[in-house]
Design a protein around this motif. Structure first.
Motif, PDB file in Angstrom:
ATOM      1  N   SER A 101       0.708  -1.185   0.115  1.00 34.57           N
ATOM      2  CA  SER A 101      -0.020   0.002   0.099  1.00 34.57           C
ATOM      3  C   SER A 101       0.817   1.447  -0.070  1.00 34.57           C
ATOM      4  O   SER A 101       0.446   2.222  -0.471  1.00 34.57           O
ATOM      5  CB  SER A 101      -0.943  -0.050   1.192  1.00 34.57           C
ATOM      6  N   MET A 102       1.998   1.277   0.423  1.00 35.40           N
ATOM      7  CA  MET A 102       3.017   2.342   0.457  1.00 35.40           C
ATOM      8  C   MET A 102       3.981   2.346  -0.514  1.00 35.40           C
ATOM      9  O   MET A 102       4.924   3.267  -0.570  1.00 35.40           O
ATOM     10  CB  MET A 102       3.595   2.292   1.877  1.00 35.40           C
ATOM     11  N   GLY A 103       3.919   1.546  -1.472  1.00 30.60           N
ATOM     12  CA  GLY A 103       4.892   1.620  -2.535  1.00 30.60           C
ATOM     13  C   GLY A 103       6.204   1.148  -2.535  1.00 30.60           C
ATOM     14  O   GLY A 103       7.313   1.467  -2.922  1.00 30.60           O
ATOM     15  N   VAL A 104       6.286   0.253  -1.237  1.00 31.87           N
ATOM     16  CA  VAL A 104       7.769  -0.356  -1.112  1.00 31.87           C
ATOM     17  C   VAL A 104       7.728  -1.754  -1.300  1.00 31.87           C
ATOM     18  O   VAL A 104       6.590  -2.568  -1.230  1.00 31.87           O
ATOM     19  CB  VAL A 104       8.006  -0.376   0.405  1.00 31.87           C
ATOM     20  N   GLU A 105       8.892  -2.385  -1.838  1.00 29.17           N
ATOM     21  CA  GLU A 105       8.979  -3.784  -2.452  1.00 29.17           C
ATOM     22  C   GLU A 105       8.465  -4.504  -1.017  1.00 29.17           C
ATOM     23  O   GLU A 105       9.566  -4.537  -0.110  1.00 29.17           O
ATOM     24  CB  GLU A 105      10.551  -4.240  -2.796  1.00 29.17           C
ATOM     25  N   PRO A 106       7.357  -5.573  -1.202  1.00 29.53           N
ATOM     26  CA  PRO A 106       7.308  -6.265  -0.048  1.00 29.53           C
ATOM     27  C   PRO A 106       8.385  -7.142   0.428  1.00 29.53           C
ATOM     28  O   PRO A 106       8.546  -7.363   1.760  1.00 29.53           O
ATOM     29  CB  PRO A 106       6.104  -6.924  -0.458  1.00 29.53           C
ATOM     30  N   THR A 107       8.957  -7.888  -0.348  1.00 22.37           N
ATOM     31  CA  THR A 107      10.166  -8.640   0.003  1.00 22.37           C
ATOM     32  C   THR A 107      11.273  -7.669   1.046  1.00 22.37           C
ATOM     33  O   THR A 107      11.724  -8.297   1.827  1.00 22.37           O
ATOM     34  CB  THR A 107      11.071  -9.270  -1.273  1.00 22.37           C
ATOM     35  N   LEU A 108      11.447  -6.603   0.556  1.00 23.75           N
ATOM     36  CA  LEU A 108      12.571  -5.618   1.294  1.00 23.75           C
ATOM     37  C   LEU A 108      11.820  -5.448   2.498  1.00 23.75           C
ATOM     38  O   LEU A 108      12.623  -5.502   3.721  1.00 23.75           O
ATOM     39  CB  LEU A 108      12.719  -4.638   0.450  1.00 23.75           C
ATOM     40  N   ALA A 109      10.644  -4.948   2.673  1.00 19.69           N
ATOM     41  CA  ALA A 109      10.047  -4.792   3.954  1.00 19.69           C
ATOM     42  C   ALA A 109       9.872  -6.090   4.780  1.00 19.69           C
ATOM     43  O   ALA A 109      10.477  -6.071   6.067  1.00 19.69           O
ATOM     44  CB  ALA A 109       8.850  -4.017   3.953  1.00 19.69           C
ATOM     45  N   LEU A 110       9.568  -7.176   4.424  1.00 18.25           N
ATOM     46  CA  LEU A 110       9.756  -8.508   4.957  1.00 18.25           C
ATOM     47  C   LEU A 110      10.930  -8.599   5.354  1.00 18.25           C
ATOM     48  O   LEU A 110      11.133  -9.354   6.517  1.00 18.25           O
ATOM     49  CB  LEU A 110       8.829  -9.539   3.896  1.00 18.25           C
ATOM     50  N   ALA A 111      12.007  -8.678   4.778  1.00 23.51           N
ATOM     51  CA  ALA A 111      13.323  -9.152   5.184  1.00 23.51           C
ATOM     52  C   ALA A 111      13.705  -8.214   6.273  1.00 23.51           C
ATOM     53  O   ALA A 111      14.447  -8.613   7.199  1.00 23.51           O
ATOM     54  CB  ALA A 111      14.158  -8.620   3.896  1.00 23.51           C
ATOM     55  N   HIS A 112      13.379  -6.803   6.288  1.00 24.58           N
ATOM     56  CA  HIS A 112      13.730  -5.988   7.378  1.00 24.58           C
ATOM     57  C   HIS A 112      13.031  -6.486   8.745  1.00 24.58           C
ATOM     58  O   HIS A 112      13.853  -6.697   9.755  1.00 24.58           O
ATOM     59  CB  HIS A 112      13.421  -4.375   7.064  1.00 24.58           C
ATOM     60  N   ALA A 113      11.926  -6.771   8.496  1.00 22.75           N
ATOM     61  CA  ALA A 113      10.961  -7.142   9.602  1.00 22.75           C
ATOM     62  C   ALA A 113      11.573  -8.714  10.218  1.00 22.75           C
ATOM     63  O   ALA A 113      11.682  -8.781  11.378  1.00 22.75           O
ATOM     64  CB  ALA A 113       9.505  -7.554   9.290  1.00 22.75           C
ATOM     65  N   ALA A 114      11.989  -9.441   9.250  1.00 23.91           N
ATOM     66  CA  ALA A 114      12.397 -10.727   9.742  1.00 23.91           C
ATOM     67  C   ALA A 114      13.722 -10.615  10.325  1.00 23.91           C
ATOM     68  O   ALA A 114      13.996 -11.161  11.370  1.00 23.91           O
ATOM     69  CB  ALA A 114      12.550 -11.611   8.386  1.00 23.91           C
ATOM     70  N   VAL A 133       4.453  -1.175  12.075  1.00 22.44           N
ATOM     71  CA  VAL A 133       5.000  -1.658  10.743  1.00 22.44           C
ATOM     72  C   VAL A 133       4.596  -0.435   9.841  1.00 22.44           C
ATOM     73  O   VAL A 133       5.666  -0.180   8.929  1.00 22.44           O
ATOM     74  CB  VAL A 133       3.868  -2.950  10.219  1.00 22.44           C
ATOM     75  N   THR A 134       3.769   0.189   9.871  1.00 14.88           N
ATOM     76  CA  THR A 134       3.511   1.683   9.151  1.00 14.88           C
ATOM     77  C   THR A 134       4.804   2.639   9.254  1.00 14.88           C
ATOM     78  O   THR A 134       5.330   3.131   8.210  1.00 14.88           O
ATOM     79  CB  THR A 134       2.390   2.424   9.372  1.00 14.88           C
ATOM     80  N   ALA A 135       5.444   2.689  10.546  1.00 12.92           N
ATOM     81  CA  ALA A 135       6.601   3.684  10.822  1.00 12.92           C
ATOM     82  C   ALA A 135       7.590   2.890  10.210  1.00 12.92           C
ATOM     83  O   ALA A 135       8.448   3.668   9.501  1.00 12.92           O
ATOM     84  CB  ALA A 135       6.871   3.619  12.354  1.00 12.92           C
ATOM     85  N   GLY A 136       7.913   1.562  10.149  1.00 14.08           N
ATOM     86  CA  GLY A 136       9.165   0.923   9.719  1.00 14.08           C
ATOM     87  C   GLY A 136       8.884   1.152   8.051  1.00 14.08           C
ATOM     88  O   GLY A 136      10.171   1.296   7.390  1.00 14.08           O
ATOM     89  N   VAL A 137       7.925   0.618   7.646  1.00 14.38           N
ATOM     90  CA  VAL A 137       7.887   0.927   6.149  1.00 14.38           C
ATOM     91  C   VAL A 137       7.999   2.165   5.546  1.00 14.38           C
ATOM     92  O   VAL A 137       8.551   2.514   4.540  1.00 14.38           O
ATOM     93  CB  VAL A 137       6.302   0.259   5.625  1.00 14.38           C
ATOM     94  N   ALA A 138       7.571   3.190   6.353  1.00 16.16           N
ATOM     95  CA  ALA A 138       7.631   4.673   5.809  1.00 16.16           C
ATOM     96  C   ALA A 138       9.029   4.869   5.585  1.00 16.16           C
ATOM     97  O   ALA A 138       9.599   5.620   4.636  1.00 16.16           O
ATOM     98  CB  ALA A 138       6.966   5.721   6.786  1.00 16.16           C
ATOM     99  N   ILE A 139       9.755   4.550   6.918  1.00 18.09           N
ATOM    100  CA  ILE A 139      11.192   4.819   7.045  1.00 18.09           C
ATOM    101  C   ILE A 139      12.069   4.191   5.774  1.00 18.09           C
ATOM    102  O   ILE A 139      12.952   4.746   5.208  1.00 18.09           O
ATOM    103  CB  ILE A 139      11.874   4.391   8.487  1.00 18.09           C
ATOM    104  N   ILE A 140      11.691   2.693   5.538  1.00 16.05           N
ATOM    105  CA  ILE A 140      12.239   2.226   4.410  1.00 16.05           C
ATOM    106  C   ILE A 140      12.133   2.879   3.101  1.00 16.05           C
ATOM    107  O   ILE A 140      13.089   3.111   2.478  1.00 16.05           O
ATOM    108  CB  ILE A 140      11.832   0.655   4.218  1.00 16.05           C
ATOM    109  N   LYS A 141      10.774   3.458   2.831  1.00 18.99           N
ATOM    110  CA  LYS A 141      10.529   4.105   1.580  1.00 18.99           C
ATOM    111  C   LYS A 141      11.490   5.441   1.505  1.00 18.99           C
ATOM    112  O   LYS A 141      12.039   5.606   0.509  1.00 18.99           O
ATOM    113  CB  LYS A 141       9.150   4.307   1.577  1.00 18.99           C
ATOM    114  N   GLU A 142      11.287   6.160   2.655  1.00 20.89           N
ATOM    115  CA  GLU A 142      12.150   7.332   2.766  1.00 20.89           C
ATOM    116  C   GLU A 142      13.705   7.137   2.589  1.00 20.89           C
ATOM    117  O   GLU A 142      14.408   7.883   1.576  1.00 20.89           O
ATOM    118  CB  GLU A 142      11.985   8.305   3.975  1.00 20.89           C
ATOM    119  N   LEU A 143      14.280   6.299   2.960  1.00 16.06           N
ATOM    120  CA  LEU A 143      15.749   5.786   2.919  1.00 16.06           C
ATOM    121  C   LEU A 143      16.039   5.390   1.493  1.00 16.06           C
ATOM    122  O   LEU A 143      17.018   5.603   1.148  1.00 16.06           O
ATOM    123  CB  LEU A 143      16.185   4.799   3.981  1.00 16.06           C
TER     124      LEU A 143
END
Length: 186
Positions: A72-85, A131-141
């Protein structure tokens, strides 16, 4: 009376209050060779205690939440999942000595930044907001760095730290680990 007192057991001596062992804190003050200031560790322990009072989502539910939020935020899901894992193993109830909270291991100051990025206050103790915070940060970075690897490094070390000092050895390890996790989710 003397005979009666001789047969009664002597009372146990009471330990002074200071000598009693304090309960061990859930979050210690050291991680990855760094020792954190006591006020940061105290905040981490407060956050940990609050999380333990909440009903927390399962790892499977968190994995789905990370995927959906990234999409929903336009971030590669695999990248966000990798960070969370890598950060928490999809566990909302964890807090680091640096006071990195929850699934995405977001520190409070980064949570304030993420709140600005998304235009609303985020509660890092709430799984969805974390999760929203983490994904927003991933996107910005990812938008502010020249490569995916640099964006991953900045999530761990901070953008300023990466630009100013380059990648520390533990940051390089983190980038390798997240990249390996990303392949797992591809």
């Amino acid at each position: 009376p003397a005979a009666a007192s001789a047969t009664e057991p002597a009372p146990e001596p009471k330990a002074p209050e200071a000598a009693k062992a304090a309960p061990k804190a859930a979050v210690d003050d050291t991680f990855a060779g760094r020792t954190y200031p006591q006020h940061v560790v105290n905040s981490a322990n407060e956050h940990h205690a609050e999380l333990q009072k909440r009903e927390l989502p399962s790892q499977e539910a968190l994995q789905s939440l990370v995927r959906e939020t990234a999409e929903s935020m336009g971030v590669e899901p695999t990248l966000a999942l990798a960070h969370a894992a890598q950060e928490s193993g999809f566990q909302q109830g964890v807090v680091s000595p640096a006071d990195a909270v929850g699934t995405m291991q977001v520190i409070p100051s980064a949570g304030e930044w993420a709140s600005q990025l998304v235009g609303r206050d985020l509660d890092l103790l709430d799984a969805r907001d974390n999760v929203t915070a983490g994904v927003a940060i991933i996107k910005e970075l990812q938008d502010k760095t020249p490569s995916k690897e640099m964006g991953i490094a900045a999530y761990y070390q901070g953008l300023h730290g990466v630009k100013t000092y380059g990648l520390f050895s533990d940051t390089k390890d983190y980038v390798r680990a997240v990249s390996a996790q990303e392949k797992r989710f591809a």
